[in-house]
Design a protein around this motif. Sequence first.
Motif, mmCIF file in Angstrom:
data_model
loop_
_atom_site.group_PDB
_atom_site.id
_atom_site.type_symbol
_atom_site.label_atom_id
_atom_site.label_comp_id
_atom_site.label_asym_id
_atom_site.label_seq_id
_atom_site.Cartn_x
_atom_site.Cartn_y
_atom_site.Cartn_z
ATOM 1 N N ALA A 113 0.827 -1.210 0.000
ATOM 2 C CA ALA A 113 0.000 0.000 0.000
ATOM 3 C C ALA A 113 0.858 1.255 0.000
ATOM 4 O O ALA A 113 0.549 2.237 -0.693
ATOM 5 N N TRP A 116 2.258 1.862 -3.532
ATOM 6 C CA TRP A 116 1.221 2.413 -4.410
ATOM 7 C C TRP A 116 1.006 3.898 -4.118
ATOM 8 O O TRP A 116 0.893 4.718 -5.029
ATOM 9 N N ASP A 117 0.916 4.250 -2.841
ATOM 10 C CA ASP A 117 0.699 5.649 -2.465
ATOM 11 C C ASP A 117 1.819 6.535 -2.996
ATOM 12 O O ASP A 117 1.566 7.659 -3.478
ATOM 13 N N ARG A 120 1.618 6.956 -6.809
ATOM 14 C CA ARG A 120 0.439 7.714 -7.234
ATOM 15 C C ARG A 120 0.492 9.187 -6.815
ATOM 16 O O ARG A 120 -0.333 9.977 -7.271
ATOM 17 N N VAL A 132 -0.246 3.926 -13.739
ATOM 18 C CA VAL A 132 -0.282 3.530 -12.332
ATOM 19 C C VAL A 132 -1.715 3.542 -11.803
ATOM 20 O O VAL A 132 -2.152 2.598 -11.138
ATOM 21 N N ASP A 133 -2.465 4.605 -12.100
ATOM 22 C CA ASP A 133 -3.834 4.705 -11.583
ATOM 23 C C ASP A 133 -4.728 3.617 -12.163
ATOM 24 O O ASP A 133 -5.580 3.050 -11.460
ATOM 25 N N HIS A 136 -3.914 0.453 -10.395
ATOM 26 C CA HIS A 136 -4.353 0.500 -9.003
ATOM 27 C C HIS A 136 -5.863 0.285 -8.882
ATOM 28 O O HIS A 136 -6.341 -0.250 -7.872
ATOM 29 N N ARG A 137 -6.633 0.670 -9.879
ATOM 30 C CA ARG A 137 -8.085 0.483 -9.835
ATOM 31 C C ARG A 137 -8.480 -0.983 -9.921
ATOM 32 O O ARG A 137 -9.584 -1.360 -9.514
ATOM 33 N N ARG A 142 -3.840 -4.368 -7.594
ATOM 34 C CA ARG A 142 -3.608 -3.537 -6.409
ATOM 35 C C ARG A 142 -3.037 -4.342 -5.251
ATOM 36 O O ARG A 142 -2.413 -3.785 -4.345
ATOM 37 N N PRO A 146 4.025 -2.799 -6.705
ATOM 38 C CA PRO A 146 4.323 -2.143 -7.987
ATOM 39 C C PRO A 146 5.730 -1.542 -8.014
ATOM 40 O O PRO A 146 6.196 -0.981 -7.033
ATOM 41 N N LEU A 155 4.593 -5.757 -11.538
ATOM 42 C CA LEU A 155 3.770 -6.140 -10.396
ATOM 43 C C LEU A 155 4.219 -7.503 -9.913
ATOM 44 O O LEU A 155 4.221 -8.480 -10.671
#
Length: 208
Positions: A113, A116-117, A120, A132-133, A136-137, A142, A146, A155
């Motif tokens: 997590a 990802w943060d 993004r 990336v977005d 992530h969706r 997710r 990544p 991934l």
Amino acid sequence: MSGLQAAAEVGGLDTGQIGTRSKAVFAGYTFALIDTGRGSVTVSLVGSKRCFAVHIAQDWLQIADGMTAELSQVVEVAAHWKGGASYDSLSARYPFMRVTELARVLASPDPIAAQWDWLRSAPEFCDDRDLVDAAHRDPVLRSYFPDLSHRSLQLSRSFTDREGAVRISLQDGGYRVQQSGESSQGREYASLEAAVAAASALLGSPSA
């Protein structure tokens, strides 16, 4: 190397073993290595700037780096790190030392997590934000770690476990999806949505 030893002795500091990494001069740098028992502190003399570049690493992970003109600060950093300093303590006590974002990510309670943060939100990744977005969706993607590099998103199960990892890469106006271990060059897709769906199918399969 003798300068580092002398500075440590003057300061009464326990840095760990100080040794020579390379006697050669390359691109204006000379190198020495301090084995702290918590990884290594590499010291590079940057002749053009008359200062020392300091890098802290543990195995494959770059922990922190910085520059200082004071040799005494170099050995203080090594001693502080050897003594068990946390990332926050290191950067607070020696502001010229920058703890890498990846080191902070991997030390967090949820590295996936946190990674990802970072990808993004950090401005240095803005050119690949759509990729990336979109990944992530997808709930399957997710849940994987990544790693973004050279317009390509990989991934994997974790930062160190890359077996079966899937890569989505920009390719000639489209996207290529490839899984590690494949003998082929993967498959190409015209849209990002199709590439994400293909990557999700690969990682969501029982063999992933």
